[in-house]
Write an enzyme that holds these catalytic residues in place. Structure first.
Site, mmCIF file in Angstrom:
data_model
loop_
_atom_site.group_PDB
_atom_site.id
_atom_site.type_symbol
_atom_site.label_atom_id
_atom_site.label_comp_id
_atom_site.label_asym_id
_atom_site.label_seq_id
_atom_site.Cartn_x
_atom_site.Cartn_y
_atom_site.Cartn_z
ATOM 1 N N ARG A 189 5.901 -6.605 -79.700
ATOM 2 C CA ARG A 189 7.294 -7.054 -79.817
ATOM 3 C C ARG A 189 7.648 -7.218 -81.291
ATOM 4 O O ARG A 189 6.889 -7.811 -82.059
ATOM 5 C CB ARG A 189 7.507 -8.371 -79.059
ATOM 6 C CG ARG A 189 7.280 -8.201 -77.558
ATOM 7 C CD ARG A 189 7.570 -9.450 -76.771
ATOM 8 N NE ARG A 189 7.233 -9.232 -75.365
ATOM 9 C CZ ARG A 189 7.336 -10.170 -74.418
ATOM 10 N NH1 ARG A 189 7.746 -11.383 -74.729
ATOM 11 N NH2 ARG A 189 7.018 -9.882 -73.170
ATOM 12 N N ARG A 233 4.304 -16.888 -81.566
ATOM 13 C CA ARG A 233 5.287 -15.797 -81.604
ATOM 14 C C ARG A 233 4.754 -14.717 -82.546
ATOM 15 O O ARG A 233 4.862 -14.837 -83.773
ATOM 16 C CB ARG A 233 6.641 -16.324 -82.085
ATOM 17 C CG ARG A 233 7.809 -15.395 -81.805
ATOM 18 C CD ARG A 233 9.089 -15.948 -82.403
ATOM 19 N NE ARG A 233 9.486 -17.191 -81.776
ATOM 20 C CZ ARG A 233 10.286 -17.289 -80.724
ATOM 21 N NH1 ARG A 233 10.772 -16.201 -80.175
ATOM 22 N NH2 ARG A 233 10.594 -18.465 -80.217
ATOM 23 N N GLU A 282 6.753 -22.095 -73.223
ATOM 24 C CA GLU A 282 6.560 -21.106 -72.163
ATOM 25 C C GLU A 282 5.177 -20.447 -72.226
ATOM 26 O O GLU A 282 4.752 -19.964 -73.264
ATOM 27 C CB GLU A 282 7.629 -20.017 -72.264
ATOM 28 C CG GLU A 282 7.482 -18.910 -71.232
ATOM 29 C CD GLU A 282 8.311 -17.687 -71.542
ATOM 30 O OE1 GLU A 282 7.907 -16.589 -71.106
ATOM 31 O OE2 GLU A 282 9.342 -17.811 -72.232
ATOM 32 N N SER A 315 6.107 -16.536 -66.983
ATOM 33 C CA SER A 315 7.470 -16.312 -66.531
ATOM 34 C C SER A 315 7.416 -15.368 -65.348
ATOM 35 O O SER A 315 6.662 -14.397 -65.355
ATOM 36 C CB SER A 315 8.290 -15.693 -67.665
ATOM 37 O OG SER A 315 9.626 -15.496 -67.276
ATOM 38 N N ARG A 364 -1.093 -16.391 -75.566
ATOM 39 C CA ARG A 364 -0.507 -17.686 -75.923
ATOM 40 C C ARG A 364 -1.170 -18.852 -75.194
ATOM 41 O O ARG A 364 -1.076 -20.003 -75.641
ATOM 42 C CB ARG A 364 1.005 -17.669 -75.637
ATOM 43 C CG ARG A 364 1.720 -18.890 -76.170
ATOM 44 C CD ARG A 364 3.174 -18.938 -75.785
ATOM 45 N NE ARG A 364 3.993 -18.036 -76.585
ATOM 46 C CZ ARG A 364 5.329 -18.065 -76.590
ATOM 47 N NH1 ARG A 364 5.973 -18.932 -75.823
ATOM 48 N NH2 ARG A 364 6.006 -17.223 -77.325
#
Length: 419
Positions: A258, A273, A345, A348, A384
């Site tokens: 990403r 991130r 988070e 998801s 994560r």
């Protein structure tokens, strides 16, 4: 794409969904007008083709004196047909452009609003109470020789890192645990490609509002995936699935990439991130009428693994304005991060209803009738998770307690000592 029949039958429902997302409800009327125009020009082109065919046939049986006029008329009709077909192509292209721009219709019960308007459904587990100032995961990880951000930046730039030693072992353990749980639940383990064609990326809804997040290899016109949801969804593109086999469930392990565009200044320290990470993703193809229940099952499997690893977490119902383009409903499991004093988070799961399958042309047959199926996805584990595992299991001397399920992957150790 949304169902055009639903758009025609209940445009107010689609307008309400747009408002709940914070999107322009006027796009619904624009799409309706484009749909009406396309149907009108298709009908006109069909009528002209029929008239042209009839005129050509009439020439064959006409008297010699009548043929010149009929030939002239047939020629004029052929020209009109070509012009109508050009207009039809333009109308269909405009309809598709607008159709692709409308996000999925949200599921009834999804909270309206933006990023901060989520609804907390439940809390699971108690955040630890320390008698010392908790360190963040990077300080802990560097202390036990698990994370090396400095050399990651030296080799690749900001937001890259190395996992080494026990860090690599812990992540290997997470993948193994996730895949074992998924296989036991009936998922087929998969290692999909991480470079995909544009039609696969567009088909899953990632080339619209999310295109800035994606790495594109221009020379090959291929995209690096940000989640294995993309190749798993496209796995059955242009196929009709046997209804008796549904739901079809896959668990894909992949590296994910990403660009993190627009995240300047956010989570600059550590591995929360980053540009590259690993993930095990659940994916399900199921009948539309069973999608809601399947969504809750995916959430249940996410919770199951978090409970097994002792991570304190909460479950939130994500607000409509924070849903991805394809999602009609999304639940996040957020793990407790002691150094930040808040939940972040970790998983998801999204119900994409028939939105992706319609783009990817994935169908089944029910009583002889073709039907678009539903697709759902859910994160089972990502890199994560190491953030929550290290921080919640830290001890005053810099050591880290290892949750029982992960101990076989670090040589049976119950505690990882600092270097």
């Amino acid at each position: 794409m949304i169902d055009l029949k639903l758009l025609r039958d209940d445009p107010d429902l689609v307008r309400a969904s747009q408002r709940a997302r914070g999107e322009d409800p006027g796009l619904v009327d624009t799409l309706l007008a484009a749909d009406e125009r396309r149907r009108a020009v298709v009908s006109a082109a069909d009528n002209l083709r029929a008239e042209s065919n009839a005129a050509s046939k009439a020439i064959q049986s006409a008297a010699k004196d009548d043929r010149p006029a009929l030939i002239e008329r047939a020629g004029a009709l052929k020209t009109a047909v070509k012009e109508a077909e050009v207009e039809q192509g333009e109308a269909e292209a405009e309809l598709r452009r607008l159709h692709l721009a409308v996000p999925n219709v949200i599921e009834e019960g999804a909270p309206p609003g933006g990023e901060d308007d989520y609804v907390v459904i439940e809390h699971v587990g108690e955040p630890p109470v320390f008698d010392f100032e908790p360190k963040d995961h990077l300080d802990i990880g560097e202390g036990i020789g698990a994370i090396d951000m400095g050399r990651g930046a030296k080799v690749s730039g900001a937001r890259f890192f190395y996992l080494k030693g026990v860090g690599a072992q812990l992540e290997f353990g997470l993948w193994q645990l996730a895949m074992a749980q998924a296989a036991e639940a009936g998922f087929t383990p998969m290692i999909p490609p991480v470079l995909v064609k544009p039609e696969s990326m567009e088909g899953t809804g990632f080339l619209g509002a999310h295109s800035a997040e994606i790495y594109h290899l221009e020379e090959d016109d291929l995209y690096l995936v940000g989640t294995s949801e993309v190749p798993l969804a496209a796995y059955h593109r242009d196929e009709t699935l046997d209804a008796a086999t549904l739901p079809l469930r896959y668990a894909g392990f992949s590296a994910c990439f990403r660009r993190e565009a627009g995240s300047y200044g956010k989570d600059t320290k550590g591995i929360i991130r980053v540009h590259q990470f690993h993930k095990v993703e659940m994916f399900s193809f199921c009948p539309p009428e069973l999608a809601h229940e399947e969504h809750l099952r995916l959430l249940g499997w996410e919770k199951q693994l978090m409970v097994a690893l002792g991570i304190p977490f909460r479950v939130i119902d994500v607000a409509a304005g924070d849903l991805g383009t394809s999602a009609a409903r999304k639940y996040d499991c957020e793990g407790w991060v002691p150094s930040q004093g808040k939940y972040r988070e970790l998983t998801s799961t999204s119900n994409c209803t028939t939105f992706q399958a319609r783009r990817l042309n994935i169908r089944t047959k029910v009583d002889g009738q073709s039907q678009t199926i539903a697709t759902l996805n859910g994160t089972l584990v990502t890199t994560r998770w190491l953030v929550a595992l290290l921080e919640n299991n830290q001890q005053a001397d810099g050591s880290v307690r290892v949750p029982a399920p992960l101990r076989p992957y670090v040589g049976g150790r119950e505690v990882i000592e600092p270097l």
